[in-house]
Design a protein around this motif. Structure first.
Motif, short mmCIF file in Angstrom:
data_model
loop_
_atom_site.label_atom_id
_atom_site.label_comp_id
_atom_site.label_asym_id
_atom_site.label_seq_id
_atom_site.Cartn_x
_atom_site.Cartn_y
_atom_site.Cartn_z
N ALA A 39 -0.09 -6.17 11.14
CA ALA A 39 0.02 -5.00 10.26
C ALA A 39 -0.42 -3.73 10.99
O ALA A 39 0.23 -2.68 10.89
CB ALA A 39 -0.82 -5.21 9.00
N ILE A 57 -5.34 -7.68 1.68
CA ILE A 57 -4.74 -6.61 0.87
C ILE A 57 -5.54 -5.31 1.03
O ILE A 57 -5.00 -4.23 1.25
CB ILE A 57 -4.68 -7.02 -0.62
N VAL A 104 -4.90 -4.01 4.77
CA VAL A 104 -3.53 -3.54 5.04
C VAL A 104 -3.22 -2.32 4.18
O VAL A 104 -2.51 -1.40 4.60
CB VAL A 104 -2.51 -4.68 4.82
N GLY A 105 -3.79 -2.30 2.97
CA GLY A 105 -3.56 -1.18 2.06
C GLY A 105 -4.04 0.15 2.62
O GLY A 105 -3.62 1.21 2.15
N LEU A 157 1.98 -1.02 1.33
CA LEU A 157 1.81 -2.40 0.88
C LEU A 157 2.43 -2.56 -0.50
O LEU A 157 2.05 -1.87 -1.44
CB LEU A 157 0.32 -2.76 0.86
#
Ligand SMILES: *Cc1c(COP(=O)(O)O)cnc(C)c1O
Length: 227
Positions: free
Chosen positions: A106, A146, A149-150, A157
């Motif tokens: 990511a 989450i 990566v957010g 995302l």
């Protein structure tokens, strides 16, 4: 009607029926046409009958077809395993990536996403079949990934993707999707709007469990040559 048009009509009707059965709004499940191993001509035929989103697994094959179809306004989704030395062309040539399963990938996609393109849409691939061999992160690791990566600036995302172990039984098809759907909902993040659930063999179960996007290959384009 040619056979691709006929197959698309059949699958779209199945989607509509599954939406009705699951009491989901009309059009709430998007169709991603998985065109891996199929020629650019098949994609063009699907495009002519209105399909815009196509999924590819193999980078070199996808890039070649993208060149052949450069005049078409296609949204390309990368859905295959990602090697970290291949992230740059993926960041440059796709609108979506469904198969992100670690932070390093990511981060590279975010760094390598060109400024002139909108943020790259991302789904995190989750292993929901308890199979050691399958790719995807474990459900217990999902909240942390989450969160991480957010925060990456050049990514957007969108949600999660899963490829469960094939099952014949309908209830057995539903269960892993249900677990993942509830785990994501539990996080209370309204930005996560995508559940990339369901293939040719289990689309009814996937839609009943909250799928917003089904990835269909065989039912649209016919059998693939075995690898
Ligand atoms: C090949 C593939 C599909 C499509 O599978 P079918 O069974 O042909 O519908 C969907 N998702 C992923 C990740 C794939 O690799």
């Amino acid at each position: 009607m040619d056979s691709i048009a006929r197959r698309f009509a059949t699958v779209r009707e199945q989607l509509r029926q599954a939406e009705i059965t699951a009491q989901r709004p009309f059009g709430s499940v998007q169709l991603l046409a998985v065109s891996k191993t199929k020629p650019a001509g098949d994609i063009a035929a699907a495009y002519r009958i209105g399909q815009r989103h196509f999924g590819e697994n193999y980078l070199q094959e996808a890039l070649k077809k993208q060149q052949e179809l450069a005049a078409f306004n296609i949204s390309w989704h990368f859905i295959g395993p990602i090697q970290s030395n291949k992230t740059k062309p993926i960041a440059q040539h796709f609108a979506w990536v469904h198969s992100v399963d670690r932070l390093k990938i990511a981060e590279r996609l975010s760094e390598q996403r060109p400024d002139y393109l909108p943020p790259l849409n991302i789904c995190l691939q989750v292993n929901i079949s308890d199979e050691a061999s399958k790719s995807g992160i474990e459900l217990t690791d999902l909240p942390t990934l989450i969160e991480q990566v957010g925060k990456l600036p050049r990514l957007r995302l969108r949600g999660v993707m899963a490829i469960p172990e094939p099952q014949q039984d309908y209830q057995a098809q539903c269960l892993p999707y249900r677990r993942l759907y509830q785990a994501v909902r539990h996080l209370n993040r309204s930005d996560l709007d995508t559940f990339s659930f369901g293939m040719s063999g289990d689309l009814q179960a996937a839609i009943s469990e909250g799928s917003t996007l089904v990835r269909i290959g065989t039912a649209l384009f016919g059998e693939r040559p075995s690898q």
